[in-house]
Design a protein around this motif. Sequence first.
Motif, PDB file in Angstrom:
ATOM      1  N   ASN A   1      57.538  44.360  40.016  1.00 24.91           N
ATOM      2  CA  ASN A   1      58.126  43.323  40.860  1.00 24.91           C
ATOM      3  C   ASN A   1      57.307  43.057  42.122  1.00 24.91           C
ATOM      4  O   ASN A   1      57.414  41.983  42.710  1.00 24.91           O
TER       5      ASN A   1
ATOM      6  N   MET B   1      74.232  40.797  53.589  1.00 21.73           N
ATOM      7  CA  MET B   1      74.666  41.397  52.341  1.00 21.73           C
ATOM      8  C   MET B   1      73.791  42.612  52.034  1.00 21.73           C
ATOM      9  O   MET B   1      72.563  42.532  52.116  1.00 21.73           O
ATOM     10  N   ALA B   2      74.436  43.720  51.697  1.00 16.97           N
ATOM     11  CA  ALA B   2      73.698  44.918  51.309  1.00 16.97           C
ATOM     12  C   ALA B   2      74.276  45.443  50.012  1.00 16.97           C
ATOM     13  O   ALA B   2      75.487  45.515  49.849  1.00 16.97           O
ATOM     14  N   VAL B   3      73.408  45.787  49.098  1.00 16.39           N
ATOM     15  CA  VAL B   3      73.829  46.214  47.770  1.00 16.39           C
ATOM     16  C   VAL B   3      73.112  47.497  47.400  1.00 16.39           C
ATOM     17  O   VAL B   3      71.919  47.646  47.684  1.00 16.39           O
ATOM     18  N   GLN B   4      73.826  48.393  46.765  1.00 12.67           N
ATOM     19  CA  GLN B   4      73.160  49.538  46.145  1.00 12.67           C
ATOM     20  C   GLN B   4      72.917  49.169  44.690  1.00 12.67           C
ATOM     21  O   GLN B   4      73.865  49.038  43.909  1.00 12.67           O
ATOM     22  N   GLY B   5      71.661  48.987  44.345  1.00  8.79           N
ATOM     23  CA  GLY B   5      71.318  48.574  42.987  1.00  8.79           C
ATOM     24  C   GLY B   5      71.542  49.685  41.983  1.00  8.79           C
ATOM     25  O   GLY B   5      71.703  50.849  42.356  1.00  8.79           O
ATOM     26  N   GLU B   6      71.539  49.333  40.695  1.00  8.66           N
ATOM     27  CA  GLU B   6      71.707  50.350  39.651  1.00  8.66           C
ATOM     28  C   GLU B   6      70.429  51.177  39.474  1.00  8.66           C
ATOM     29  O   GLU B   6      70.450  52.228  38.852  1.00  8.66           O
ATOM     30  N   ASP B   7      69.327  50.688  39.980  1.00  8.81           N
ATOM     31  CA  ASP B   7      68.062  51.420  39.981  1.00  8.81           C
ATOM     32  C   ASP B   7      67.108  50.687  40.918  1.00  8.81           C
ATOM     33  O   ASP B   7      67.478  49.678  41.526  1.00  8.81           O
TER      34      ASP B   7
ATOM     35  N   GLY C   1      64.358  43.512  42.533  1.00  8.25           N
ATOM     36  CA  GLY C   1      64.611  42.218  41.889  1.00  8.25           C
ATOM     37  C   GLY C   1      65.628  41.390  42.674  1.00  8.25           C
ATOM     38  O   GLY C   1      65.434  40.189  42.904  1.00  8.25           O
ATOM     39  N   MET C   2      66.700  42.037  43.099  1.00  7.76           N
ATOM     40  CA  MET C   2      67.720  41.337  43.893  1.00  7.76           C
ATOM     41  C   MET C   2      67.135  40.845  45.218  1.00  7.76           C
ATOM     42  O   MET C   2      67.410  39.730  45.656  1.00  7.76           O
TER      43      MET C   2
ATOM     44  N   ILE D   1      64.036  40.083  45.899  1.00  7.43           N
ATOM     45  CA  ILE D   1      63.110  38.968  45.653  1.00  7.43           C
ATOM     46  C   ILE D   1      63.874  37.664  45.476  1.00  7.43           C
ATOM     47  O   ILE D   1      63.555  36.639  46.076  1.00  7.43           O
TER      48      ILE D   1
ATOM     49  N   ILE E   1      64.387  49.068  40.139  1.00 10.84           N
ATOM     50  CA  ILE E   1      63.913  47.791  39.591  1.00 10.84           C
ATOM     51  C   ILE E   1      64.909  46.684  39.949  1.00 10.84           C
ATOM     52  O   ILE E   1      64.536  45.603  40.401  1.00 10.84           O
ATOM     53  N   ALA E   2      66.186  46.975  39.775  1.00  9.81           N
ATOM     54  CA  ALA E   2      67.213  45.999  40.126  1.00  9.81           C
ATOM     55  C   ALA E   2      67.200  45.717  41.620  1.00  9.81           C
ATOM     56  O   ALA E   2      67.338  44.563  42.046  1.00  9.81           O
TER      57      ALA E   2
END
Lengths: 444, 377
Positions: free
Chosen positions: B88, B49-55, B61-62, B64, B57-58
């Motif tokens: 974080n 799974m790969a996600v582009q966070g909103e920033d 956090g994801m 972790i 910090i997110a």
Amino acid sequence: MSFEVNDYLLEKSKPYPFCPGCSHGQVLDALGKALPMVGVAPNRVALVTDIGCIGISDKHFGMHTFHGLHGRSVTYATGLKLGNPDLTVVVLVGDGGLGIGGHHFLHAARRNVDITVLVCNNFNFGMTGGQHSVTTPHQAVTATTSEGNFEYPLDIAGLVDVAQGNFAARVMFYDPKLPEIIAEAIRSPGFAALDIWEMCTAYYAKRNKLNRTVLEEQLKERNLSTGIVVRRERKGYVEQYRQSLEALQGKPLSEGTPMASEFPRPSYPRQSVLIAGRAGQKVRSTAMILGRAGVLSDLYVTQRDDYPVTVMTGHSTAEMIFQPDPVNALTVDAPDYVLITAEEGRDVIRERLKGLPATSTVYALEELLPLDTPARVEPIPATAVDIQKKKTQIVLACVAWLAARTGVVSPEALRRAAQSEERQSISDENLATLAEMDARLARK
Amino acid sequence: MAREYIDGTEAIVRGALHAGCDFFAGYPITPSSGVLVRMMRELPKIGGMAVQGEDEIASIGMCIAASMAGRRPLTATSGPGISLYSENLGLAIMGEVPLVIVNVQRLGPATGGATTGAEGDVQFVQWVTSGGLPMVVLSPTDVASSYWLTTVAFRLAERLRIPVILNTSKDLVQTMETVDVSAWKKVPVEPRTPFGGAAPYVPYRFDRLGDVPQFLPVGADLQVRFTTSMHDEHGNLTKKLAKVDRTFRHLQEKVLAHLDELVLVEEDRQEGADTLVVASGVSARSSRAAVNMVRARGGKVSMLTVYSVWPVPEAAIRKAAEGVSRVVVPEMNVGLYRREIERLLPNRKTIGVNRVDGEVLTPDEIIRTGELEGGVA
């Protein structure tokens, strides 16, 4: 298999550590009742908390618990859900955490991540001494708004609505239906949030009139209502991710394209080349062709690129070193050859040109002359490299010119390297340019 | 020989995937965005799974939380982003979270120079969060070591349950070079030691201070408690002096007791040399070239390449400096790692070769400023 309240909310862990009259305990009790209604096994539920009074609730629960930094609980909840989509993930956060983590809340709702966020909204920061929060009512008195709050409160459920999250409800902590509403939020696919209006007896209630009637009056004043206020049927994030990327599943990982030493290695001990042009001229991709031609000629090559933050405008340079042994340095004081294909490139290396020794050679499009340099300068006539009036081919034409003059790589190696472009149309165009340059250089 | 022409970004991504990475979250920022783009393309292929966070910090956090759900995560950022990772990173230390962070150094501070290289984070990555606990930081010098050290970072992160930073720079991730992939080094990454006892699972139990607690993911059959607050072995908040002291010293000892696994240096001693060059990162490449040039001219000079920049490999540095009177430290910063060398070697003359304009040091510059020719016997 059915579960009881005590499987989630540990009776033996009570009493709660909250102030007398605080409503947090009622919310925790309601969550304890809601989970058996949903029926998900305790070891498939993760409860995420962060900082604030409600954040110390995790020890009362028998599910998995994750206690993190202030306002970041929604990011952890997202990570847990994506890390293990079989988990049911519930967040307990205060209005403080909602405020500092507003960005995360907004985007979890927008992405429709399959998590449930319970905002225990008591209109101020309890743990740190009653400062105003993003939900403190207008004119309310707090430790930081002694003359009345002149900021306006955020509507949490409304935020979910504008962010297109699937589910939001506004509910009073004393609503007997609270467990049912929590259960419905958890069952709802996609993002779900509850704005639970609460009472902070230690701070907020001491400075402001606060009872059930006041809470309901505030609701009316703000033209809000309790109950489910957002309900959508958009697909949740996990399902969207799976569906949209299904096509990639099982495909081999990109592992690069090994190259053989197809061409004889040139006899020089080292050559360095600096190409200086303009962004949009394909400096970088053309330098990569030259680099691959070096690799195909049994050479070690490095290519260090430089460009400004702008895209398709400004300078673009590539500094390259070719040698038979593994290369260490990425840059040298004096490149053996400099190729200038645009004004922007010429200007950015101005100081470097001044410092070149007489043994270096600069090849430059004639329109870019004169140059202030002690190095030998060899103009490239515009007519010699103007291939079908295509600006995107000029650097490749100049590189073919440079290769022919210097022998840094052979024309054959350059042709072979130009073929390995991913798109056939680009490959064809490059080969046409190189064929034309071969013909022109042969005529000279 | 399988030669390829690739950049450091690709080496990091391939290293991560070969190390079993199956989760990525990151936010676009030059010059680290290439890692994000590649991971978004590659991970779905293996069911990751790969996600582009909103920033940023997110994103961290994801990562972790995904790590605590049993995934093997990677994140990548640069300058302003690593600054946002700060709180974080502390959480990852406190909660004992395996996590690999790629920091692509660019010229700082603040937005600085997005496309301008630098090595200005070399102290920051050690002291990046509150509390003063040691960070493990690895620094590659080229494409091949970017691959190798990515696998090492995963090994250490998973084994010690710590965040590990791969501290690279713009000129390493974006520079293309010939590599012989068949000769690439990598290390195996073993899974975290799973909890094997009877219920209940005590998530932060350890016998000796340097031991690593056994792992169960959030979502296991037995309850798992994770916390970033000062906790006892059960993961419950505590202010009991003895427990606070024990947890804190454990977090420190977990790194310090494993120093033998953490020291990665390459010593190239030349008998009779009076000068030692100590370097890491992209500056080590220029230094290596300078050393070769000096030796080719008949000069003598020794070199120490430091891959494990934090904790400082003190014994290795002291040993490498035996018999020399001068130590040259080339860096693309104001002399940040030099202060560690000066601390360790107070009786040697220490000379910095420094640039802060974004240009990579040239070998000639290192020879000139470091007066390496003076080492000619």
